[in-house]
Design an enzyme around this catalytic site. Sequence first.
Site, PDB file in Angstrom:
ATOM      1  CG  HIS A  13     -17.978   9.849 -13.669  1.00 16.29           C
ATOM      2  ND1 HIS A  13     -18.933   9.365 -12.963  1.00 16.29           N
ATOM      3  CD2 HIS A  13     -17.710   9.091 -14.740  1.00 16.29           C
ATOM      4  CE1 HIS A  13     -19.382   8.342 -13.610  1.00 16.29           C
ATOM      5  NE2 HIS A  13     -18.525   8.106 -14.663  1.00 16.29           N
ATOM      6  CG  HIS A  15     -14.381   5.079 -16.069  1.00 17.01           C
ATOM      7  ND1 HIS A  15     -15.075   4.137 -15.426  1.00 17.01           N
ATOM      8  CD2 HIS A  15     -15.768   5.955 -16.204  1.00 17.01           C
ATOM      9  CE1 HIS A  15     -16.350   4.343 -14.787  1.00 17.01           C
ATOM     10  NE2 HIS A  15     -16.818   5.433 -15.489  1.00 17.01           N
ATOM     11  CG  ASP A  17     -11.232   0.883 -17.957  1.00 15.69           C
ATOM     12  OD1 ASP A  17     -11.632   1.907 -17.299  1.00 15.69           O
ATOM     13  OD2 ASP A  17     -12.004  -0.065 -18.105  1.00 15.69           O
ATOM     14  N   GLY A 171     -21.029  -0.468 -15.747  1.00 11.15           N
ATOM     15  CA  GLY A 171     -21.331  -1.590 -16.910  1.00 11.15           C
ATOM     16  C   GLY A 171     -22.688  -1.152 -17.439  1.00 11.15           C
ATOM     17  CG  HIS A 198     -21.533   4.584 -13.546  1.00  7.06           C
ATOM     18  ND1 HIS A 198     -20.471   4.441 -12.694  1.00  7.06           N
ATOM     19  CD2 HIS A 198     -21.114   5.208 -14.729  1.00  7.06           C
ATOM     20  CE1 HIS A 198     -19.559   4.914 -13.278  1.00  7.06           C
ATOM     21  NE2 HIS A 198     -19.543   5.296 -14.559  1.00  7.06           N
ATOM     22  CD  GLU A 201     -23.788   6.441 -18.747  1.00  2.00           C
ATOM     23  OE1 GLU A 201     -22.941   6.727 -19.739  1.00  2.00           O
ATOM     24  OE2 GLU A 201     -23.467   5.658 -17.974  1.00  2.00           O
ATOM     25  CG  ASP A 279     -17.995   8.695 -18.678  1.00  2.00           C
ATOM     26  OD1 ASP A 279     -17.496   8.085 -17.583  1.00  2.00           O
ATOM     27  OD2 ASP A 279     -18.766   8.455 -18.940  1.00  2.00           O
TER      28      ASP A 279
END
Length: 336
Positions: A13, A15, A17, A171, A198, A201, A279
């Site tokens: 997991h 990301h 960006d 998102g 996701h 969370e 993350d």
Amino acid sequence: MFNVVNLPKIELHCHLDGSVRLSTLKELGTKENILSPDIEEDELRTLAEVPEHCPSLVDYLKRFELPLKVMQTETALARIAQELVEDASADGVRYIEIRFAPQLHQLQGLSLNAIITAVIQGAKAGEALTGTRSNIILCCVRHLSPAASIELVEAGRSFLGRGVVALDLVGDEHNFPPEAHAEAFKLAKSYGYHRTVHAGETGIVDNIRKSVALLYAERIGHGVSLEKDAALYADIKAAGIPLEMCPTSNLQTKAADSYEAHPLHRYLNDGIRVTLNTDNRTVSNITLSEETQNILNAGLSATQLKTLYRNAVSVIFDSEQEKQRLMALWPDEHGI
């Protein structure tokens, strides 16, 4: 005590960006006239890293604004993907699944095909240089239309087996529940995508149920709030659905109070298939080695750490052969 950096690790997991090198952010931001050439490191960190006292996930997500601005060309996308694999490898990561939302990289008119191609090429270049295997997870975005998610599924279909392995939904979970994108995930399942979502969370435990029932989730991203629903907890445990947990990120978004109190410990002890992840390496200012050390300091045993590794290996979106390779990397009982 063993050296955590030297241990083989699995990152499920992460990301793209949220994991851009600060030096690359500065270079590309300056080149695109987004940042001043004289920007100080402290100011850059303020833009790219979450503050120590972050009020919410929504505020956390604001730290993606700068990297997204510089990730609008094929060259930048390929470079950042390659650098992420290189950085992960230097941290002892031997397998990484990189997730990103192609539709957020179209501000300069790039096609989804060009964007996905660039990221795969960069990740595979990093893999060739380091030996750390990489795969790509495409992310639908909650606040975009269901039609946009279907468009992404269609665009990514030709890349299945050529770097792309799965579909995700990312998102603002609080304001955009998962069911709006159910049709895209149904289509993805029919095409052979793996699915991870996701969910849970920000405390909305019912999103976990919806992600499994309506989006065919094989893994859950975060899943922190699972214990709030005893029946769902039992179902997830019985089904062996893994949780991609990211403790530092969860502390920053107020999903958990401390490393010691993070539900990862309780879930792992009870047989839930927990995995450990960063993350966002840059946004959360964390490496997987540091994440591992934080959890060890909070009471995780060496035996439990091995369980985390085995859990991750068993649920990668890759072949049985790759699972066997990764399992063989872990040291024997006396190695740690």
